[in-house]
Design a protein around this motif. Structure first.
Motif, PDB file in Angstrom:
ATOM      1  N   ALA A  40       0.804  -1.232   0.000  1.00 39.54           N
ATOM      2  CA  ALA A  40       0.000   0.000   0.000  1.00 39.54           C
ATOM      3  C   ALA A  40       0.832   1.275   0.000  1.00 39.54           C
ATOM      4  N   ALA A  41       2.140   1.170   0.106  1.00 41.52           N
ATOM      5  CA  ALA A  41       2.979   2.377   0.136  1.00 41.52           C
ATOM      6  C   ALA A  41       4.379   2.001  -0.317  1.00 41.52           C
ATOM      7  N   HIS A  60     -11.206   4.321  -4.301  1.00 37.10           N
ATOM      8  CA  HIS A  60      -9.921   3.801  -4.780  1.00 37.10           C
ATOM      9  C   HIS A  60     -10.148   2.472  -5.475  1.00 37.10           C
ATOM     10  N   LEU A  92      -6.081  -2.725  -4.154  1.00 36.40           N
ATOM     11  CA  LEU A  92      -4.649  -2.957  -4.409  1.00 36.40           C
ATOM     12  C   LEU A  92      -4.473  -4.086  -5.422  1.00 36.40           C
ATOM     13  N   GLU A 122      -5.652  -6.088   0.702  1.00 36.17           N
ATOM     14  CA  GLU A 122      -6.252  -4.742   0.769  1.00 36.17           C
ATOM     15  C   GLU A 122      -5.992  -4.083   2.134  1.00 36.17           C
ATOM     16  N   ASP A 144      -3.517  -4.146   3.866  1.00 37.48           N
ATOM     17  CA  ASP A 144      -2.167  -3.574   3.976  1.00 37.48           C
ATOM     18  C   ASP A 144      -2.249  -2.054   4.127  1.00 37.48           C
ATOM     19  N   ARG A 145      -3.330  -1.471   3.601  1.00 37.50           N
ATOM     20  CA  ARG A 145      -3.519  -0.012   3.687  1.00 37.50           C
ATOM     21  C   ARG A 145      -3.566   0.502   5.122  1.00 37.50           C
ATOM     22  N   LYS A 203      -1.546   0.166   7.299  1.00 38.69           N
ATOM     23  CA  LYS A 203      -0.193   0.611   7.648  1.00 38.69           C
ATOM     24  C   LYS A 203       0.087   2.039   7.180  1.00 38.69           C
ATOM     25  N   THR A 204      -0.811   2.568   6.367  1.00 44.88           N
ATOM     26  CA  THR A 204      -0.619   3.930   5.839  1.00 44.88           C
ATOM     27  C   THR A 204      -1.545   4.949   6.498  1.00 44.88           C
ATOM     28  N   ASN A 248       1.072   4.539  13.008  1.00 41.81           N
ATOM     29  CA  ASN A 248      -0.004   4.179  12.087  1.00 41.81           C
ATOM     30  C   ASN A 248      -0.921   3.137  12.733  1.00 41.81           C
ATOM     31  N   ILE A 307      -9.347   2.443   6.979  1.00 43.71           N
ATOM     32  CA  ILE A 307      -8.697   2.275   5.677  1.00 43.71           C
ATOM     33  C   ILE A 307      -9.389   3.145   4.633  1.00 43.71           C
ATOM     34  N   TYR A 308     -10.717   3.186   4.676  1.00 47.64           N
ATOM     35  CA  TYR A 308     -11.450   4.036   3.727  1.00 47.64           C
ATOM     36  C   TYR A 308     -12.015   5.301   4.392  1.00 47.64           C
TER      37      TYR A 308
END
Ligand SMILES: [Ca+2]
Lengths: 215, 215
Positions: free
Chosen positions: A46-47, B5, B8, B31, B33-34, B36-37, B52, B92-93
């Motif tokens: 994701a990054a 979006h 991924l 998906e 994984d986002r 972590k951002t 995060n 995430i969203y």
């Protein structure tokens, strides 16, 4: 295990007046914040950066919950989650040992044993023993839960490498066969997940995302 | 929930030949994984950056394991861990809603409901329902496990703010009393942990790490 660091709570000690047992627990809880700074080789999906051990451990724990049905043997999900939550803690002092780095693997056990003694020793003795037992169980892979936890530890970076169209599969000296042999432990826990893992590795090799096997 | 979006796995689709149920599970696993951002307000204790959501979720899960003995009511540790592993997934969203941001809190529920429908809907229906039920349970705080999970969610940033000698306690409009009132839910789960939490908040106020309460 390298230089001896002060504890994080040495720089900002917890206040007076806390119960002694709880103080030890909170000292440990704060010290393990360091897991968020231990970088792995795996690139995030994701990054555009590498993953750290805390993110990785969370990801494995969620995977245990969602993929447990694929274990060939019945597993206790809660216990398996505990194994993955603690499995990388020793890297706080011992550092990450990349899967494809044979040299680092050589000294890994001694470094990690020393790290375990020091880190888990911050906890009250009963909990130090409990966390140590979890870590030993994970390492020994002698229970269905430990085998499944290990399978998650190998499957998750495989997914990230797929998303990166190669990732650490492109490390020096690594071929698709190296990847296959390092990932085969997934099959000790789950026929279905290892079949899926092989599908990704095989297709990755076909696409040139890993070096072709010498044959 | 902002712009839609692509997934991924839309950018790097999983290969053909995977079992359909497992494909949906792996699509979800990738998906998320986002998480972590998604940055929180809390500063890490171990590095000079913000935390995060994935790191935060791992930290809470480990705290559940280590601090469960302080719950005033008996709790199922494995179930409580599941609650914290999934509790922030909707961000995430929907994005993170800072604890001290009343404006964002206003639209939070609608944004998070839409995010839950979309994200959990990637899973096979039985698991979508299971994860949704975990999230609902956490939000409703109607079980001892959910109350303890929520207590961890409030205690962990309190520890990080302590280590930062203020951190988000210094947000605009926040006084030590604001902190006390937002953290009081810790006491719904654990008398001992709320006593410790208050000790940190009181001592932080005394040291000028938060604004003094209006009195
Ligand atoms: Ca949270």
């Amino acid at each position: 295990m390298g230089a001896v660091h002060p504890l994080l709570t040495d720089t900002t000690p917890l206040p007076e007046g806390l119960d002694a047992r709880l103080r030890d627990q909170l000292t440990f809880v704060i010290e393990v914040d360091r897991l968020k700074t231990i970088l792995r080789q795996s690139p995030l999906a994701a990054a555009d950066r590498r993953e750290n051990d805390a993110e990785h451990s969370w990801h494995l724990a969620l995977m245990v919950v969602l993929l447990a049905e694929h274990s060939d043997e019945p597993i206790d999900v809660g216990h398996t989650v505990k194994l993955v939550l603690v499995h990388d803690l020793v890297e706080i002092y011992a550092g990450d040992t990349p899967l494809y780095d044979a040299e680092a693997a050589h000294t890994q056990q001694a470094r990690e044993e020393a790290a375990a003694d020091r880190l888990f020793g911050l906890l009250p003795p009963d909990q130090a023993r409990e966390v140590r037992a979890l870590w030993d169980e994970f390492e020994a892979r002698s229970t269905p839960e430990a085998r499944f936890a290990k399978a998650m530890d190998r499957l998750q970076p495989l997914l990230l490498n797929w998303m990166a169209r190669g990732g650490t599969w492109k490390s020096p000296g690594v071929t698709a066969d190296t990847v296959r042999s390092r990932k085969a432990v997934i099959g000790d826990a789950s026929t279905a997940l290892w079949e899926a893992g092989r599908t990704l590795i095989d297709e990755g090799e076909r696409r040139g995302w890993s070096r072709p096997s010498l044959s």
